[in-house]
Scaffold this motif. Structure first.
Motif, PDB file in Angstrom:
ATOM      1  N   TYR A  29      51.195  45.074  10.700  1.00 38.21           N
ATOM      2  CA  TYR A  29      52.840  44.176  11.524  1.00 38.21           C
ATOM      3  C   TYR A  29      52.094  43.468  11.931  1.00 38.21           C
ATOM      4  O   TYR A  29      50.880  42.462  11.750  1.00 38.21           O
ATOM      5  N   GLU A  30      52.983  42.478  12.432  1.00 36.63           N
ATOM      6  CA  GLU A  30      52.411  41.544  13.482  1.00 36.63           C
ATOM      7  C   GLU A  30      52.158  41.351  14.474  1.00 36.63           C
ATOM      8  O   GLU A  30      51.232  40.210  14.759  1.00 36.63           O
ATOM      9  N   SER A  31      51.992  42.327  15.190  1.00 39.05           N
ATOM     10  CA  SER A  31      51.712  42.314  16.856  1.00 39.05           C
ATOM     11  C   SER A  31      50.350  42.717  16.119  1.00 39.05           C
ATOM     12  O   SER A  31      49.609  42.832  15.582  1.00 39.05           O
ATOM     13  N   ASN A  32      49.776  42.019  17.557  1.00 39.68           N
ATOM     14  CA  ASN A  32      48.568  42.663  18.087  1.00 39.68           C
ATOM     15  C   ASN A  32      47.961  43.960  18.780  1.00 39.68           C
ATOM     16  O   ASN A  32      48.633  44.589  19.040  1.00 39.68           O
ATOM     17  N   VAL A  33      47.218  44.337  18.357  1.00 40.37           N
ATOM     18  CA  VAL A  33      46.460  45.945  18.273  1.00 40.37           C
ATOM     19  C   VAL A  33      45.289  45.724  18.718  1.00 40.37           C
ATOM     20  O   VAL A  33      44.637  45.574  17.983  1.00 40.37           O
ATOM     21  N   TYR A  34      44.794  46.371  20.087  1.00 38.68           N
ATOM     22  CA  TYR A  34      43.913  47.046  20.057  1.00 38.68           C
ATOM     23  C   TYR A  34      43.858  47.863  20.598  1.00 38.68           C
ATOM     24  O   TYR A  34      44.275  48.995  20.956  1.00 38.68           O
ATOM     25  N   VAL A  35      41.830  48.749  20.602  1.00 35.13           N
ATOM     26  CA  VAL A  35      41.716  49.931  20.793  1.00 35.13           C
ATOM     27  C   VAL A  35      40.936  49.815  22.072  1.00 35.13           C
ATOM     28  O   VAL A  35      39.622  49.069  21.195  1.00 35.13           O
ATOM     29  N   GLU A  36      41.499  50.065  23.295  1.00 37.33           N
ATOM     30  CA  GLU A  36      39.710  50.682  24.509  1.00 37.33           C
ATOM     31  C   GLU A  36      39.716  51.645  24.245  1.00 37.33           C
ATOM     32  O   GLU A  36      40.586  53.174  24.178  1.00 37.33           O
ATOM     33  N   CYS A  37      37.994  52.525  24.460  1.00 36.84           N
ATOM     34  CA  CYS A  37      37.599  53.699  25.432  1.00 36.84           C
ATOM     35  C   CYS A  37      36.483  53.024  25.738  1.00 36.84           C
ATOM     36  O   CYS A  37      35.748  52.258  25.493  1.00 36.84           O
ATOM     37  N   GLU A  38      36.433  53.675  26.814  1.00 38.94           N
ATOM     38  CA  GLU A  38      35.116  53.055  27.992  1.00 38.94           C
ATOM     39  C   GLU A  38      35.535  51.803  27.635  1.00 38.94           C
ATOM     40  O   GLU A  38      36.688  51.687  28.892  1.00 38.94           O
ATOM     41  N   GLU A  39      34.661  51.097  28.102  1.00 36.98           N
ATOM     42  CA  GLU A  39      34.296  49.711  28.464  1.00 36.98           C
ATOM     43  C   GLU A  39      34.797  48.872  26.855  1.00 36.98           C
ATOM     44  O   GLU A  39      35.111  47.379  27.167  1.00 36.98           O
ATOM     45  N   LYS A  40      34.755  49.520  25.982  1.00 32.37           N
ATOM     46  CA  LYS A  40      35.219  48.632  24.835  1.00 32.37           C
ATOM     47  C   LYS A  40      36.536  48.360  24.406  1.00 32.37           C
ATOM     48  O   LYS A  40      37.064  49.521  24.397  1.00 32.37           O
ATOM     49  N   LYS A  41      37.087  46.917  24.258  1.00 34.69           N
ATOM     50  CA  LYS A  41      38.009  46.971  23.882  1.00 34.69           C
ATOM     51  C   LYS A  41      37.753  45.890  22.716  1.00 34.69           C
ATOM     52  O   LYS A  41      37.348  45.037  21.620  1.00 34.69           O
ATOM     53  N   VAL A  42      38.204  46.859  21.105  1.00 35.00           N
ATOM     54  CA  VAL A  42      38.540  46.259  20.291  1.00 35.00           C
ATOM     55  C   VAL A  42      39.725  46.053  18.888  1.00 35.00           C
ATOM     56  O   VAL A  42      40.341  46.919  19.770  1.00 35.00           O
ATOM     57  N   ASN A  43      39.703  44.970  18.790  1.00 32.93           N
ATOM     58  CA  ASN A  43      40.954  44.274  17.665  1.00 32.93           C
ATOM     59  C   ASN A  43      41.011  45.937  16.499  1.00 32.93           C
ATOM     60  O   ASN A  43      40.163  46.076  15.302  1.00 32.93           O
ATOM     61  N   ALA A  44      42.275  46.340  16.086  1.00 36.13           N
ATOM     62  CA  ALA A  44      42.594  47.972  15.592  1.00 36.13           C
ATOM     63  C   ALA A  44      42.846  47.437  14.158  1.00 36.13           C
ATOM     64  O   ALA A  44      42.197  47.893  13.312  1.00 36.13           O
ATOM     65  N   LYS A  45      42.716  45.467  13.907  1.00 35.14           N
ATOM     66  CA  LYS A  45      42.750  45.266  12.277  1.00 35.14           C
ATOM     67  C   LYS A  45      41.283  44.996  11.687  1.00 35.14           C
ATOM     68  O   LYS A  45      41.014  44.317  11.003  1.00 35.14           O
ATOM     69  N   SER A  46      40.764  45.100  12.379  1.00 32.76           N
ATOM     70  CA  SER A  46      39.441  44.352  11.886  1.00 32.76           C
ATOM     71  C   SER A  46      37.900  46.055  12.127  1.00 32.76           C
ATOM     72  O   SER A  46      38.003  47.018  12.015  1.00 32.76           O
ATOM     73  N   ILE A  47      38.103  46.551  10.798  1.00 35.54           N
ATOM     74  CA  ILE A  47      36.871  47.464  10.302  1.00 35.54           C
ATOM     75  C   ILE A  47      36.223  47.386  10.391  1.00 35.54           C
ATOM     76  O   ILE A  47      35.693  49.105  11.186  1.00 35.54           O
ATOM     77  N   MET A  48      35.532  46.131  11.549  1.00 36.70           N
ATOM     78  CA  MET A  48      33.477  46.497  11.818  1.00 36.70           C
ATOM     79  C   MET A  48      34.109  46.534  13.305  1.00 36.70           C
ATOM     80  O   MET A  48      32.727  47.594  13.598  1.00 36.70           O
ATOM     81  N   GLY A  49      34.651  46.117  13.521  1.00 42.20           N
ATOM     82  CA  GLY A  49      35.368  46.400  15.261  1.00 42.20           C
ATOM     83  C   GLY A  49      35.200  48.004  15.464  1.00 42.20           C
ATOM     84  O   GLY A  49      34.559  48.526  16.537  1.00 42.20           O
ATOM     85  N   MET A  50      36.461  49.156  14.254  1.00 36.28           N
ATOM     86  CA  MET A  50      36.734  49.832  15.137  1.00 36.28           C
ATOM     87  C   MET A  50      35.423  50.872  14.250  1.00 36.28           C
ATOM     88  O   MET A  50      35.723  52.077  15.402  1.00 36.28           O
ATOM     89  N   MET A  51      34.699  50.604  13.270  1.00 33.02           N
ATOM     90  CA  MET A  51      33.730  51.691  12.746  1.00 33.02           C
ATOM     91  C   MET A  51      32.417  51.177  14.080  1.00 33.02           C
ATOM     92  O   MET A  51      31.906  52.223  14.547  1.00 33.02           O
ATOM     93  N   SER A  52      32.353  50.494  14.792  1.00 30.02           N
ATOM     94  CA  SER A  52      31.463  50.370  16.176  1.00 30.02           C
ATOM     95  C   SER A  52      31.825  51.066  17.138  1.00 30.02           C
ATOM     96  O   SER A  52      30.798  51.696  18.183  1.00 30.02           O
TER      97      SER A  52
END
Length: 85
Positions: A29-52
């Protein structure tokens, strides 16, 4: 911009393979996608970010989607996280 709280229902949680598949879904998707959990917010298009995040099954996350195709993107990301590929 839309956001939604989603409980991860993938039995193994978001470990390597499910994270890679989630990144593939988000990257369609063209849209920006983010995942937030507790105080962390990461780009859902980033494997390293999501793994963290190291998210187990049953964890509640907040998914934020912003862009021209945000409705469809949110719908498909939610389907994936709820185990309805």
């Amino acid at each position: 911009m839309i956001s939604k709280k989603i409980v991860i229902k993938i039995p193994t949680g978001l470990e390597a393979r499910p994270v890679a598949l989630l990144v593939q879904v988000a990257s369609q998707y063209e849209s920006n996608v983010y995942v937030e959990c507790e105080e962390k917010k990461v780009n859902a298009k980033s494997i390293m970010g999501m793994m963290s995040l190291g998210l187990p099954a049953g964890e509640e996350i907040n998914v934020i989607v912003d862009g021209s195709d945000e409705e469809v993107a949110m719908e498909n990301i939610e389907k994936y996280l709820c185990g309805n590929k």
